[in-house]
Design a protein around this motif. Structure first.
Motif, PDB file in Angstrom:
ATOM      1  N   VAL A  82      33.577  43.889  39.162  1.00 23.81           N
ATOM      2  CA  VAL A  82      34.960  43.942  38.685  1.00 23.81           C
ATOM      3  C   VAL A  82      35.874  44.426  39.811  1.00 23.81           C
ATOM      4  O   VAL A  82      36.985  43.904  39.999  1.00 23.81           O
ATOM      5  N   GLY A 127      34.509  40.882  31.738  1.00 24.53           N
ATOM      6  CA  GLY A 127      33.602  41.836  32.359  1.00 24.53           C
ATOM      7  C   GLY A 127      33.681  43.211  31.717  1.00 24.53           C
ATOM      8  O   GLY A 127      32.660  43.866  31.500  1.00 24.53           O
ATOM      9  N   ILE A 128      34.893  43.643  31.387  1.00 30.71           N
ATOM     10  CA  ILE A 128      35.054  44.946  30.727  1.00 30.71           C
ATOM     11  C   ILE A 128      34.452  44.907  29.326  1.00 30.71           C
ATOM     12  O   ILE A 128      33.786  45.858  28.904  1.00 30.71           O
ATOM     13  N   VAL A 149      36.565  41.569  42.107  1.00 26.57           N
ATOM     14  CA  VAL A 149      37.553  40.652  41.541  1.00 26.57           C
ATOM     15  C   VAL A 149      38.958  41.237  41.673  1.00 26.57           C
ATOM     16  O   VAL A 149      39.917  40.522  41.966  1.00 26.57           O
ATOM     17  N   LEU A 150      39.086  42.547  41.502  1.00 26.62           N
ATOM     18  CA  LEU A 150      40.389  43.190  41.711  1.00 26.62           C
ATOM     19  C   LEU A 150      40.855  43.030  43.163  1.00 26.62           C
ATOM     20  O   LEU A 150      42.043  42.823  43.422  1.00 26.62           O
ATOM     21  N   LEU A 152      41.220  35.080  37.026  1.00 27.59           N
ATOM     22  CA  LEU A 152      40.582  36.329  37.451  1.00 27.59           C
ATOM     23  C   LEU A 152      40.852  37.458  36.463  1.00 27.59           C
ATOM     24  O   LEU A 152      39.968  38.277  36.182  1.00 27.59           O
ATOM     25  N   TYR A 153      42.065  37.512  35.912  1.00 23.83           N
ATOM     26  CA  TYR A 153      42.362  38.528  34.897  1.00 23.83           C
ATOM     27  C   TYR A 153      41.485  38.325  33.656  1.00 23.83           C
ATOM     28  O   TYR A 153      40.982  39.284  33.070  1.00 23.83           O
ATOM     29  N   TRP A 170      38.549  36.928  33.665  1.00 23.74           N
ATOM     30  CA  TRP A 170      37.209  37.288  34.087  1.00 23.74           C
ATOM     31  C   TRP A 170      37.023  38.806  34.044  1.00 23.74           C
ATOM     32  O   TRP A 170      35.987  39.313  33.613  1.00 23.74           O
ATOM     33  N   ILE A 171      38.033  39.548  34.483  1.00 23.95           N
ATOM     34  CA  ILE A 171      37.968  41.007  34.432  1.00 23.95           C
ATOM     35  C   ILE A 171      37.882  41.473  32.978  1.00 23.95           C
ATOM     36  O   ILE A 171      37.104  42.364  32.640  1.00 23.95           O
TER      37      ILE A 171
END
Length: 148
Positions: free
Chosen positions: A73, A43-44, A76-77, A36-37, A39-40
């Motif tokens: 995002v 995404g950024i 996801v967080l 997930l990190y 993926w973030i």
């Protein structure tokens, strides 16, 4: 004889052994959090790469994608928050799951602004968001962790 049986049992690792189970779950949740990190991060980077396209394609078209990406995002967080609470408390809180669902549905509702939509679609989204909000209020009010 009894002492020998106890010694033999100590050397056996059972599937129901809580320490073994806890370590495996922590490992799996850790891998999920790392994914997930990543993926973030992607995404950024995707958000940043869309910024130069504002001058080419027009501001409104690119901002639509940026808003939707930011909401994803945030969802996801919220998922990471669920995983962290599971590791800390040992269970998943219903309010966190409802938070993720609300963030995703609000993102979908925002996405409808930029598409052809019907009044029924908007009404359905708003109704589901209202029900989830009520469920969140009820889950907080009647939580076993609530202090009276």
């Amino acid at each position: 004889m009894i002492n020998q049986e106890i010694i033999k049992r100590k050397n056996i690792v059972l599937l129901t052994d809580s320490d073994w189970h806890l370590r495996i779950i922590q490992f799996i949740v850790g891998i999920l959090m790392l994914a997930l990190y990543l993926w973030i991060g992607v995404g950024i980077l995707n958000l940043m790469s869309n910024l130069p396209h504002i001058f080419k394609n027009g501001w409104a078209n690119v901002v639509e994608h940026i808003i939707i990406d930011v909401v994803l995002v945030l969802a996801v967080l919220e998922l990471i928050r669920i995983l962290q609470s599971y590791l800390a408390v040992g269970r998943v809180k219903v309010t966190f799951i409802l938070d993720v669902a609300l963030v995703v549905l609000i993102g979908e509702l925002i996405g409808l602004w930029y598409k052809a939509y019907t009044l029924i679609e908007v009404g359905l989204h708003i109704a589901v968001i209202a029900v989830l909000t009520l469920l969140r209020i009820v889950s907080i009010r009647f939580s076993p962790d609530a202090i009276d």
